[in-house]
Write an enzyme that holds these catalytic residues in place. Structure first.
Site, mmCIF file in Angstrom:
data_model
loop_
_atom_site.group_PDB
_atom_site.id
_atom_site.type_symbol
_atom_site.label_atom_id
_atom_site.label_comp_id
_atom_site.label_asym_id
_atom_site.label_seq_id
_atom_site.Cartn_x
_atom_site.Cartn_y
_atom_site.Cartn_z
ATOM 1 N N GLU A 116 -0.058 -0.717 5.764
ATOM 2 C CA GLU A 116 0.936 -0.128 6.663
ATOM 3 C C GLU A 116 0.781 1.380 6.751
ATOM 4 O OE1 GLU A 116 4.581 1.764 8.017
ATOM 5 O OE2 GLU A 116 3.713 1.941 6.019
ATOM 6 N N ASP A 143 0.843 -1.190 0.000
ATOM 7 C CA ASP A 143 0.000 0.000 0.000
ATOM 8 C C ASP A 143 0.881 1.243 0.000
ATOM 9 O OD1 ASP A 143 0.724 -0.580 2.788
ATOM 10 O OD2 ASP A 143 -0.600 1.092 3.300
#
Length: 458
Positions: free
Chosen positions: A160, A96
């Site tokens: 994250e 991400d």
């Protein structure tokens, strides 16, 4: 002698693999994998996870899974068994990315990998899709030079950057899944390009959303301004109370006097790295390293209020802000989040109604740099960087999983490396990756895995 000959071929193997790595990084960067459905559809993040799963299968991983974590995002897990008696090393990265901010401000499109002035530009190029490629390059080079000498687990996280804790909770519910003798987290970076570095400490993170209400609805500022309580003005006062006159973070009941004992960070170097404008002073007290790596730091990430263009002459009835606080090692993130919320509530003026909601949390982390794995990494980095000695520094950012892994596997040696050197400008417009750093760090990781296996007698 055979072992030394194989090691000598690793740099050339990585060099030969770099054109393929660039093509693959371009494919990964093209996925708009921001783990926020309000900005991009979840299908973008899922497509990135599926791409990584396919890459692991192509590398011969016997077990590859897409993990649906409790926060609704997808992480990728893979296991490649090693030789009999070999240690197991867990390799971490995340797929991400941060939102691109103002896409029009980018010199080239944020989700199109673009080479310019010897660097590769794109959102996630360094943080942390480049970390995925770093791991793949190291494993591929080892396969071409005699084989992977350790058991390997790979975990690539899907949220994250959001700090929503999905993978941490999944790991806690499946405590055997990520167990390893050593962990290489590929989401840190060198002190600067050309200076190999391991990160020994991470600040944790506490994020809250604060809402202020003062009126049943907006009012005409001419008819009511001067007596009607303005929610936006109340919020501004509350946010300003989080800093002392010198800019230091000031939260009631929270210590902010930590001292960093490791590698210093010269002020002139920091000003250059941070691109501080001429004549603008820095905030806080103590050394730069104290402020970045040993003390809490609060940042207002965003405020919901009318934009300048289209604003009407109104007293605002409601205002909202997202506030992040970085939490140094030795401080509990949950307790710090509670103190932040209490501070905001107690500093609300005029009896304004305040609601503070925690939206993200990650504990700080501190590593044992005297472990055998650090000796192996120091030797590997020295070789990959032509004799330059490894530096040890802290990092102001957060990697919530690091502390979770340290708690679940207290005997595991955890090392933080990566591609996020200052010129990468992660989280900012025009994020970029140095291909030379990618190549050298992949060589260092491959050499580390060789040396770490040798310490176990494999």
């Amino acid at each position: 002698m055979q072992h030394r000959a194989q090691e000598a071929t690793i740099p050339s193997a990585v060099a030969a693999l770099m054109p393929r790595a660039k093509e693959e990084l371009a494919e990964l960067v093209a996925f708009r994998s921001v783990a926020d459905p309000a900005l991009y559809p979840p299908s973008e993040s899922l497509a990135a996870a599926e791409w990584i799963a396919a890459a692991l299968r192509a590398e011969g991983f016997a077990e590859v899974e897409l993990l649906e974590t409790p926060d609704g995002t997808t992480s990728v897990y893979g296991h490649l068994p090693g030789p009999e008696g070999a240690p197991t090393v867990l390799l971490y990265a995340h797929h991400d990315v941060q939102p691109p901010l103002d896409e029009a401000a980018w010199t080239s499109p944020p989700f199109t990998l673009t080479e310019r002035d010897g660097r590769w530009y794109g959102r996630g190029a360094a943080d942390c899709k480049g970390g995925v490629l770093m791991h793949l390059l190291a494993l591929r080079a080892l396969r071409e030079c005699g084989g992977v000498p350790v058991g390997v687990k790979v975990i690539v996280e899907g949220s994250e950057e959001q700090g929503t804790g999905g993978l941490e909770r999944y790991a806690e519910a499946h405590p055997g899944l990520l167990a390893a003798d050593a962990v290489v987290i590929g989401d840190a970076g060198n002190f600067r390009a050309g200076q190999p570095t391991v990160t020994a400490s991470l600040r944790g993170m506490a994020m809250v959303r604060v809402r202020v209400d003062t009126l049943a609805g907006n009012l005409h500022s001419g008819a009511f301004g001067g007596a009607a309580p303005d929610a936006l003005a109340a919020l501004i006062r509350m946010l300003d109370s989080l800093r002392s006159e010198d800019g230091s973070t000031r939260i009631d009941g929270l210590a902010a006097d930590g001292v960093w004992e490791g590698t210093p960070y010269p002020e002139e170097m920091f000003r250059e790295d941070a691109k501080v404008l001429d004549g603008v002073g820095l905030i806080g007290t103590g050394t730069i390293a104290d402020r970045l790596w040993a003390r809490p730091a609060v940042t207002v990430l965003g405020i919901d209020c009318p934009p300048v263009v289209g604003a009407t002459p109104s007293v605002q009835a409601r205002a909202e802000a997202l506030v992040s606080m970085r939490v140094p090692p030795g401080m509990d993130a949950g307790a710090a989040s509670g103190l932040l919320a209490a501070h905001l509530e107690s500093h609300a003026p005029w009896g304004a109604r305040v609601e503070v909601r925690a939206t993200g949390e990650g504990q700080p982390f501190h590593a044992d740099t005297a472990s055998p794995a650090y000796a192996s990494m120091a030797a590997a980095m020295r070789e990959a960087y032509d004799g330059t000695e490894m530096a040890v520094m802290g990092q102001g950012g957060s990697i919530p999983l690091a502390n979770t892994l340290g708690t679940l596997y207290p005997a595991a040696e955890i090392l933080l490396i990566g591609l996020n050197e200052p010129a990468a400008q992660i989280h900012a417009v025009d994020e970029s990756l140095s291909p030379d750093e990618l190549s050298r760090m992949a060589v260092a990781e491959a050499l580390f895995l060789r040396r770490y296996a040798a310490t176990a007698g494999v």
